[in-house]
Design a protein around this motif. Sequence first.
Motif, PDB file in Angstrom:
ATOM      1  N   TRP A  17       0.820  -1.203   0.000  1.00 14.57           N
ATOM      2  CA  TRP A  17       0.000   0.000   0.000  1.00 14.57           C
ATOM      3  C   TRP A  17       0.865   1.269   0.000  1.00 14.57           C
ATOM      4  O   TRP A  17       0.430   2.328   0.429  1.00 14.57           O
ATOM      5  CB  TRP A  17      -0.951  -0.026   1.195  1.00 14.57           C
ATOM      6  N   ASN A  27      -6.219  -1.466   5.161  1.00 14.17           N
ATOM      7  CA  ASN A  27      -6.460  -0.899   3.838  1.00 14.17           C
ATOM      8  C   ASN A  27      -7.388  -1.775   2.999  1.00 14.17           C
ATOM      9  O   ASN A  27      -7.959  -1.298   2.011  1.00 14.17           O
ATOM     10  CB  ASN A  27      -5.140  -0.728   3.085  1.00 14.17           C
ATOM     11  N   GLY A  30     -12.690  -1.260   2.432  1.00 11.58           N
ATOM     12  CA  GLY A  30     -13.119  -0.065   1.713  1.00 11.58           C
ATOM     13  C   GLY A  30     -14.633   0.030   1.698  1.00 11.58           C
ATOM     14  O   GLY A  30     -15.329  -0.768   2.347  1.00 11.58           O
ATOM     15  N   PRO A  31     -15.194   0.962   0.947  1.00 10.66           N
ATOM     16  CA  PRO A  31     -16.651   1.121   0.898  1.00 10.66           C
ATOM     17  C   PRO A  31     -17.401  -0.150   0.507  1.00 10.66           C
ATOM     18  O   PRO A  31     -18.481  -0.425   1.044  1.00 10.66           O
ATOM     19  CB  PRO A  31     -16.841   2.223  -0.153  1.00 10.66           C
ATOM     20  N   GLU A  32     -16.842  -0.943  -0.403  1.00  7.81           N
ATOM     21  CA  GLU A  32     -17.538  -2.160  -0.830  1.00  7.81           C
ATOM     22  C   GLU A  32     -17.613  -3.174   0.311  1.00  7.81           C
ATOM     23  O   GLU A  32     -18.636  -3.859   0.485  1.00  7.81           O
ATOM     24  CB  GLU A  32     -16.851  -2.775  -2.045  1.00  7.81           C
ATOM     25  N   GLN A  33     -16.552  -3.281   1.091  1.00  6.62           N
ATOM     26  CA  GLN A  33     -16.565  -4.204   2.229  1.00  6.62           C
ATOM     27  C   GLN A  33     -17.560  -3.737   3.294  1.00  6.62           C
ATOM     28  O   GLN A  33     -18.253  -4.552   3.912  1.00  6.62           O
ATOM     29  CB  GLN A  33     -15.157  -4.317   2.833  1.00  6.62           C
ATOM     30  N   THR A 144     -16.585  -4.089   8.873  1.00  9.51           N
ATOM     31  CA  THR A 144     -16.424  -5.096   7.837  1.00  9.51           C
ATOM     32  C   THR A 144     -17.201  -6.357   8.202  1.00  9.51           C
ATOM     33  O   THR A 144     -17.890  -6.399   9.231  1.00  9.51           O
ATOM     34  CB  THR A 144     -14.921  -5.405   7.647  1.00  9.51           C
ATOM     35  N   GLY A 184     -10.546  -8.416   3.473  1.00  8.30           N
ATOM     36  CA  GLY A 184     -11.098  -7.423   4.386  1.00  8.30           C
ATOM     37  C   GLY A 184     -11.865  -7.986   5.552  1.00  8.30           C
ATOM     38  O   GLY A 184     -12.332  -7.233   6.417  1.00  8.30           O
TER      39      GLY A 184
END
Length: 299
Positions: A17, A27, A30-33, A144, A184
């Motif tokens: 990263w 990291n 994210g929004p999808e998780q 998550t 995630g």
Amino acid sequence: MTDDAYMNERPNAWGRWGVGDEAGALNLIGPEQVKRAAALVRTGQVVRLAQPLSNKTPVPRHRSGLQHFMGRDGGDYAAGAKQPGGFQFAEDTVVMPLHIGTHIDALCHAWCDSRMFNNYRQETMRSTSGATRLGVDKMPPAVTRGVLLDLVGLRGRRLEDGEVVSRSDLEACLVEARLQLEPGDAVLLHTGWLAAQQGKSDVDFDSEPGIDHEAGLWLAQQDVAVIGADNFAVEVLPFKPGTVFPVHQCVIRDFGIPLLEGLQLEPLVRAGRHEFLFVAAALPIVGATGSPLTPLAIL
């Protein structure tokens, strides 16, 4: 700063990263998780996964216990303290180690060969200022999918002190739960160790069931963001001869995965859910190596 002259020859996520990264595997959330995990909420039941904290909370001998002081209480008013307009209040102070009860290990908590995660040097940890890199304040909240791997259910009993939880055990738990790990995820391991300590006046922190290095490496390579357990150190104690905290070295130092220790998982097991919305946020104490926290499973 990092030093490119040093090479970590073990499997790792250094540089994944960016050379200046300090969040590590978080990291991967994210929004999808977050949206995927939020969609798992069905009943709205909230399960607290933290131990109560008090001066009775067990700690290993090298750590001080929790100290709780009242700065003002009802006794002050009984002794004549002023109460303008009839207003009264109480306040208090707590002094405690940050690695007590249910807590998270920051990425600066453990290292080896003078190098921390992402090739930061041990000199970034100073007694005067704490961690100038990888401190718990650099750790973003984890929102998550939580995955409960119930080793007690798999074995049909609480695991014994020193009993190894292997990669095959983790895979067997996933098969029973009809789940697969996804990037995630927060993986929570139920060994029964914490429940077995209830009522004990002298808890043994030198022996516990937990994952071995192979299992820790496998979890890291599945791209999980957090690994937690209902024991003291997540990994099996005592260590395999010739090693010292091999799982901490692997997942924290090599892959940047924080460890959640001392989870209270019995209520979650009783709820019968193996996947759920998981929420945890450390206290952003600047330069700290860890933090007590209250993880939540939202069902």
